[in-house]
Design an enzyme around this catalytic site. Structure first.
Site, PDB file in Angstrom:
ATOM      1  N   GLU A 288      66.127  35.396 115.726  1.00  0.00           N
ATOM      2  CA  GLU A 288      66.155  35.928 117.093  1.00  0.00           C
ATOM      3  C   GLU A 288      64.887  35.548 117.869  1.00  0.00           C
ATOM      4  OE1 GLU A 288      68.677  37.301 118.541  1.00  0.00           O
ATOM      5  OE2 GLU A 288      69.879  37.256 116.713  1.00  0.00           O
ATOM      6  N   ASP A 371      68.120  28.858 113.867  1.00  0.00           N
ATOM      7  CA  ASP A 371      68.145  28.840 112.397  1.00  0.00           C
ATOM      8  C   ASP A 371      67.050  27.919 111.858  1.00  0.00           C
ATOM      9  OD1 ASP A 371      70.215  30.607 112.238  1.00  0.00           O
ATOM     10  OD2 ASP A 371      71.751  29.131 111.734  1.00  0.00           O
TER      11      ASP A 371
END
Length: 427
Positions: A288, A371
Site C-alpha cells: 500500500e 508488489d
C-alpha cells in the site's frame, strides 16, 4: 466466467501448493452465487432504467418536484429548490428499489458463505444513517454547483470544475476523521511490536505517518482490508481488525457472559478467519505504501481531474442543445440538473466504458509496481503468503477467463501476482 466457475471443480495443478480442495470448492460456489446475483440485479437495473425512460419517469418526477416545492412557496423561478426536491425523491426511489437486492446479497449470499456479521436491526440502522449522511453532503454540494453553473457565464465549466475539485479534496480529507466513524469504530493501534514495525517501515521510506488505526470491520463483514489517507505531512493508516490475526473478533471465542450482550453484532466463531501475522501485515502495508511512494495516488487524482474538466467542457458545449432535453421529454424547459443527468449519465456512457477499461489496465500495472516495491523492501516472502491468506479468507477464486479478467479485474489475478513475487521469494 460463469462457465469457468461451473466447470473448474478441481484444484488446478499449479494451485496445488496454494489452495486446498475444500477452500477451492467454497470459493467456487461463493463466486458462482455472486455471479448469478450480479446477473439478475444487473438485468433488473437495466429493465428499470429502460422503463423509466420509456414511461417518462424523469419528466414526471420533475413535475412532481415542482408541485411539492410550489406548495412550500417556491415557484418555477426557484429551479435550484425544485432540483433538490427532485434529487431527494430520485435517491429515495433508488434506495427503496435497491433495498431488496441489498438485503438478499447481505442476508442470503454473504450469510450463506459466512461473511455477514450484521443483524437485521444493524442493517436498517446503517442504511438509514448512510442515506441521511449522503443527503447532508449531496444536497448542499449540488445546490452550490447549480448556482455556480447559472452565474458562471461563458466559462462556468472552469468554475464548476474547480468547485468539484475542492469538494473532492475536502471530502477525502474529512472522510476518515468525521464520516467513517459515524458507521464504524476506529481505535488507535495499541503500542507494541506491530505498531513499532509499521512506524519503522514508514520512516524508512519517508512516509509522513502520524497515526495508525484499527477499524472494527468485523461488525459488518468478515472481509478484510487496509488503506491510508491524508494529505501532505498528515498521513494515517487504517487496518481492518479482520486483517489482523491477533485483533480480529472472529478469531476469538466470546468471553463468559458476553454472548448475546451486543445485539448489533453476531460473532460467528464457527467461521473463524485466518487473518495475517504481523510480518504479513507489514508486507501488505509495504504494498500500500508503494502506491504512495511511486506516486500512484497523485497520478490517479490527476487523471480523475483531467477527466472531470473534459466532462464539464463537453457539458458546456452540449447544454444548449434543446434536442437533447426534448428526447428525454423536456419540451418547454431545460433544467440544469436534468442537463447534467442526461449528458453525464447517458451521453457519456460509451466514453465512460472505454475510460473505465483504460483505468482498469492502469490499475493492474500499478498493482504489479506496488508488489515490486514491497519486494524491494524485502517483503516478497511475507507478501506471497499474505496474498494466499487474503485470497483464502475472502474466498477469491483464483481461476479466471482471460477476457473477463482483462475487462473487470482492477487487480491482477492471484497466480500472476504470485509468479511475479516467486523469484524474489526463492532468492
Amino acid at each position: 466466467q460463469r462457465r469457468v466457475y461451473r466447470t473448474t471443480t478441481h484444484v488446478p495443478q499449479e494451485l496445488g501448493q496454494i489452495m486446498d480442495s475444500e477452500t477451492f470448492e467454497k470459493s467456487r460456489l461463493y463466486q458462482l452465487d455472486k455471479s448469478t446475483f450480479s446477473f439478475w440485479s444487473g438485468l433488473y437495473s437495466e429493465v428499470e432504467g429502460t422503463m423509466i425512460l420509456l414511461c417518462g419517469g424523469i419528466p414526471f418526477l420533475w413535475k412532481l418536484s415542482g408541485q411539492i416545492s410550489g406548495r412550500a412557496g417556491f415557484g418555477p423561478e426557484y429551479e435550484i429548490v425544485q432540483s433538490l426536491v427532485f434529487l431527494l425523491l430520485a435517491t429515495l426511489f433508488s434506495a427503496v428499489t435497491g433495498l431488496p437486492w441489498s438485503l438478499y446479497n447481505t442476508f442470503v449470499i454473504e450469510e450463506k458463505h459466512g461473511f455477514n456479521q450484521q443483524t437485521l436491526g444493524f442493517f436498517f440502522k446503517d442504511a438509514i444513517k448512510k442515506f441521511v449522511v449522503t443527503q447532508c453532503i449531496l444536497l448542499p454540494v449540488t445546490s452550490l454547483l447549480l448556482y455556480i453553473i447559472k452565474i458562471g457565464g461563458d466559462y462556468f465549466f472552469i468554475y464548476a470544475w474547480l468547485f468539484t475539485l475542492v469538494v473532492s479534496l475536502v471530502l477525502v480529507t474529512i472522510y476518515a476523521d468525521y464520516i467513517a466513524p459515524l458507521f464504524d469504530k476506529f481505535i488507535p493501534l495499541p503500542e507494541g511490536e506491530l505498531k513499532q514495525q509499521i512506524e519503522t517501515m514508514a520512516k524508512s521510506i519517508d512516509f509522513p505517518l502520524t497515526k495508525v488505526y484499527v477499524v472494527e470491520g468485523s461488525k459488518r463483514s468478515s472481509h478484510s482490508n487496509a488503506y491510508f489517507y491524508g494529505f501532505f505531512k498528515n498521513k494515517r493508516i487504517v487496518l481492518f481488525d479482520t486483517l489482523l490475526e491477533d485483533y480480529s473478533a472472529l478469531n476469538k471465542e466470546p468471553a463468559e457472559g458476553e454472548e448475546g450482550e451486543n445485539e448489533e453484532t453476531k460473532s460467528k466463531t464457527k467461521n473463524k478467519k485466518q487473518g495475517c501475522k504481523n510480518e504479513e501485515v507489514l508486507a501488505v502495508l509495504g504494498h500500500e505504501l508503494g502506491h504512495w511512494k511511486l506516486g500512484h495516488t497523485v497520478k490517479n487524482i490527476i487523471i480523475s481531474q483531467m477527466n472531470s474538466f473534459l466532462c464539464f467542457f463537453l457539458f458546456a458545449v452540449l447544454i444548449g442543445q434543446k434536442e437533447l432535453f426534448a428526447a428525454f421529454g423536456f419540451y418547454d424547459t431545460q433544467p440544469t440538473l436534468i442537463g447534467l443527468m442526461i449528458i453525464f449519465q447517458f451521453i457519456f456512457s460509451p466514453y465512460n466504458e472505454v475510460l473505465s477499461f483504460c483505468l482498469t489496465v492502469l490499475s493492474r500495472r500499478f498493482e504489479f509496481q506496488a508488489d515490486a516495491f514491497a519486494k524491494e523492501l524485502g517483503k516478497a516472502k511475507d507478501l506471497y503468503s499474505a496474498l494466499i491468506k487474503l485470497n483464502k479468507d475472502n474466498l477469491g477464486f483464483p481461476v479466471s477467463d482471460w477476457i473477463f479478467s482483462m475487462w473487470h479485474y482492477s487487480h491482477p489475478p492471484l497466480l500472476e501476482r504470485l509468479q511475479a513475487l516467486k523469484d524474489a521469494k526463492q532468492e
